[in-house]
Design a protein around this motif. Sequence first.
Motif, mmCIF file in Angstrom:
data_model
loop_
_atom_site.group_PDB
_atom_site.id
_atom_site.type_symbol
_atom_site.label_atom_id
_atom_site.label_comp_id
_atom_site.label_asym_id
_atom_site.label_seq_id
_atom_site.Cartn_x
_atom_site.Cartn_y
_atom_site.Cartn_z
ATOM 1 N N GLY A 70 -2.032 0.593 3.538
ATOM 2 C CA GLY A 70 -2.595 1.728 4.267
ATOM 3 C C GLY A 70 -1.573 2.826 4.413
ATOM 4 O O GLY A 70 -1.170 3.164 5.526
ATOM 5 N N HIS A 71 -1.111 3.383 3.269
ATOM 6 C CA HIS A 71 -0.068 4.414 3.302
ATOM 7 C C HIS A 71 -0.523 5.658 2.576
ATOM 8 O O HIS A 71 -1.540 5.649 1.885
ATOM 9 N N ILE A 72 0.283 6.709 2.682
ATOM 10 C CA ILE A 72 -0.017 7.948 1.970
ATOM 11 C C ILE A 72 0.679 7.921 0.609
ATOM 12 O O ILE A 72 1.575 7.108 0.368
ATOM 13 N N LEU B 94 7.246 -5.825 5.276
ATOM 14 C CA LEU B 94 6.065 -6.674 5.155
ATOM 15 C C LEU B 94 4.881 -5.940 5.770
ATOM 16 O O LEU B 94 4.956 -5.527 6.920
ATOM 17 N N CYS B 95 3.809 -5.791 5.011
ATOM 18 C CA CYS B 95 2.750 -4.901 5.492
ATOM 19 C C CYS B 95 1.480 -5.133 4.694
ATOM 20 O O CYS B 95 1.525 -5.494 3.529
ATOM 21 N N ARG B 96 0.325 -4.941 5.341
ATOM 22 C CA ARG B 96 -0.946 -5.145 4.647
ATOM 23 C C ARG B 96 -1.396 -3.906 3.887
ATOM 24 O O ARG B 96 -2.414 -3.918 3.221
ATOM 25 N N ALA C 297 5.502 5.275 10.753
ATOM 26 C CA ALA C 297 6.084 4.128 11.464
ATOM 27 C C ALA C 297 7.093 3.421 10.553
ATOM 28 O O ALA C 297 8.166 3.007 10.999
ATOM 29 N N HIS C 298 6.756 3.295 9.248
ATOM 30 C CA HIS C 298 7.725 2.745 8.278
ATOM 31 C C HIS C 298 9.015 3.561 8.317
ATOM 32 O O HIS C 298 10.118 3.025 8.332
ATOM 33 N N LEU C 299 8.840 4.889 8.299
ATOM 34 C CA LEU C 299 9.994 5.779 8.231
ATOM 35 C C LEU C 299 10.874 5.629 9.478
ATOM 36 O O LEU C 299 12.107 5.584 9.391
ATOM 37 N N ARG D 175 0.093 8.227 9.733
ATOM 38 C CA ARG D 175 0.792 7.771 10.939
ATOM 39 C C ARG D 175 1.468 6.426 10.726
ATOM 40 O O ARG D 175 2.609 6.218 11.155
ATOM 41 N N HIS D 176 0.749 5.539 10.058
ATOM 42 C CA HIS D 176 1.362 4.239 9.782
ATOM 43 C C HIS D 176 2.573 4.410 8.852
ATOM 44 O O HIS D 176 3.602 3.756 9.032
ATOM 45 N N SER D 177 2.458 5.303 7.888
ATOM 46 C CA SER D 177 3.582 5.555 6.979
ATOM 47 C C SER D 177 4.792 6.054 7.755
ATOM 48 O O SER D 177 5.940 5.710 7.452
#
Length: 629
Positions: free
Chosen positions: A126-128, A122-124, A18-20, A14-16
């Motif tokens: 937690g991606h696929i 910029l991100c901490r 959000a990047h997209l 889901r976080h990935s």
Amino acid sequence: MNHKSSSINLDNLRHSCAHLLAAAVMEMWPKTKRTIGPAIENGFYYDFDFGDAKIFESYFPKIEDKMRNIVKSWTKFERVEMDVKNAQEMYSDNPYKLELIGEFSKEGQKLTVYKSGNYDDLCRGGHIDNPSKVLQNFKLLKIAGAYWRGSEKNKMLTRIYGTVFPSKQDLDAYLAQTKQAKKRDHRILGQELDLFSTNPLIGQGLILWHPKLARTRNILEQYWREEHYRRGYQLVFTPHISSMDMFVKSRHLTKYINSMFPVMLHEYIEGESASDYHSEEVLKPMNCPNHIQIFKSRPRSYRELPLRIGELGTVYRYERAGVLHGMTRVRGFTQDDSHIFCTSEQVISEVRGVLQLMKDVYALLGFKDYQAYIATRPAKYLGSLEMWEFAEKSLKNAASAEDFDYKIDEGEGVFYGPKIDMKVKDSIGREWQLGTVQFDFNQPASVETTEEEIEEFWNLKTFKKLFKTKAEAAKYLKKLGRGFNVTYIDNDGKEKQCVMIHRVVFGSMERFFGILIEHFGGAFPVWLSPVQAVILPITDKQLGYANKVLEQLKANNIRVELDDRSEPLGARIRDAQIQKMPYMLILGGKEEQAGTVSVRARGGQDHGQIKLSKFIEDIKKEIDGKTNT
Ligand SMILES: [Zn+2]
Ligand SMILES: [Zn+2]
């Protein structure tokens, strides 16, 4: 929905996504300033400052197309470490990211940027792993306003919500579920069926139960009471307001202060406050201290344990206006609350008793699927390690003994004890947290007030109003101490501390009824229906017979209404359907002559002509059996 089949971490997915979303937005509106895009329950969002551009939900298909296009080139998320200066340069025109960079670097964290295709953020982390393959089944859901960092002092940003699932099947199921949920929204049904309301004169988050829902609540409460008496509970009533002293002793006034309504300072009442004690009242946020006082009203012997004190106890908790929601998030509510006082030998059988009660109650109401979560010791905790280990083991043993396939929420226990939370699935597959069994090592104890605690209290505005000096406040606090010293005399004549367990099955009546309305889609089973049958005479000629039928049904304790309006039959049938009446009894000349009623059920089934006595017999069977249809 079942995600066990997939090995993908849903939060990362889901976080990935959000990047997209942000990548697509930046291509379509390059002047946009990005902020943050976290995963949330059921999806994700990203907050943007679009400047002067106006964004509408009708743009979603275009944005989604763009996302599908972009993701083709996203083979991975590449982690790049960056020093503060480079990061500041990179986001020199974005005050939001600059603020975040300032904070991360203060916390001594390494700054990281994640690159995928031509996009970086910029991100901490937690991606696929494989976005171009996995990031396929997404949908943008809605636009809302959201203040930067949730503060009304900051600028209002545009939040775009979306969701994404590992498979198309899962996504479709979720979208179907939300569509269903919308139709069942208890706030809409509450109005259509005249069930409840709120009113600005009374205040936000305070529910008015209208006669129909109150009727249903009375029936469910009656069942609740009978079930508790049968299982050896002793039911009580306690006041809604309590002296502040009690919640000083329990420490709610410091640990729970943000959820409590303010102390009622006695500015208008004179001479009530003695110098050593402070009788200023608070609205109780919890029932436990009251139940403890009933336990402590006389010395207790081991012979009296376990003692199970129960109450449909109304409490008041302050919630921010922004989070209030219909009946499910309110400021005043009635908990189906109980406190069990027992010895450590009795703990497992007591917890099992509560779990059995939950199983029976949930099954009765058609909640077939539930999951137990055991929340264990957090980093900061009260009580000894030994007590925690004992309590956690007891919860696990009790859950296993009752065949619960429990999961562990590591470190998620409350500071005063571990607990079991029950998450229950409703009829459209949504999960709700309902019951809790919670150990308490705090309230039954008796501990001296510490300097640190005095400091905590002295920081409260109320204390500065009530006491001239910190020393005066300290004297009061030391006199009260912490905890209630809940003990019993054991068979060796020694005084011992009780184990105390809090438990609820429904949670609160308000929230539970909000859930129940949605679970049943407003069509309560016959035994819970506020009105069980409506009589519809075809013409005025049948009015006499209709009244006879009405009296007979009433005499049999069936909740019945007569619709003798001069509307056409078809219109009255439609109204009864909208009101989700379980049975319609249609009376014409034929029925009158034969002493029958023509029965139509809520679902549309036509039961044809039935002898009145037979209908009464059948519906009574259904009511007594608490049939869940
Ligand atoms: Zn990220
Ligand atoms: Zn409690």
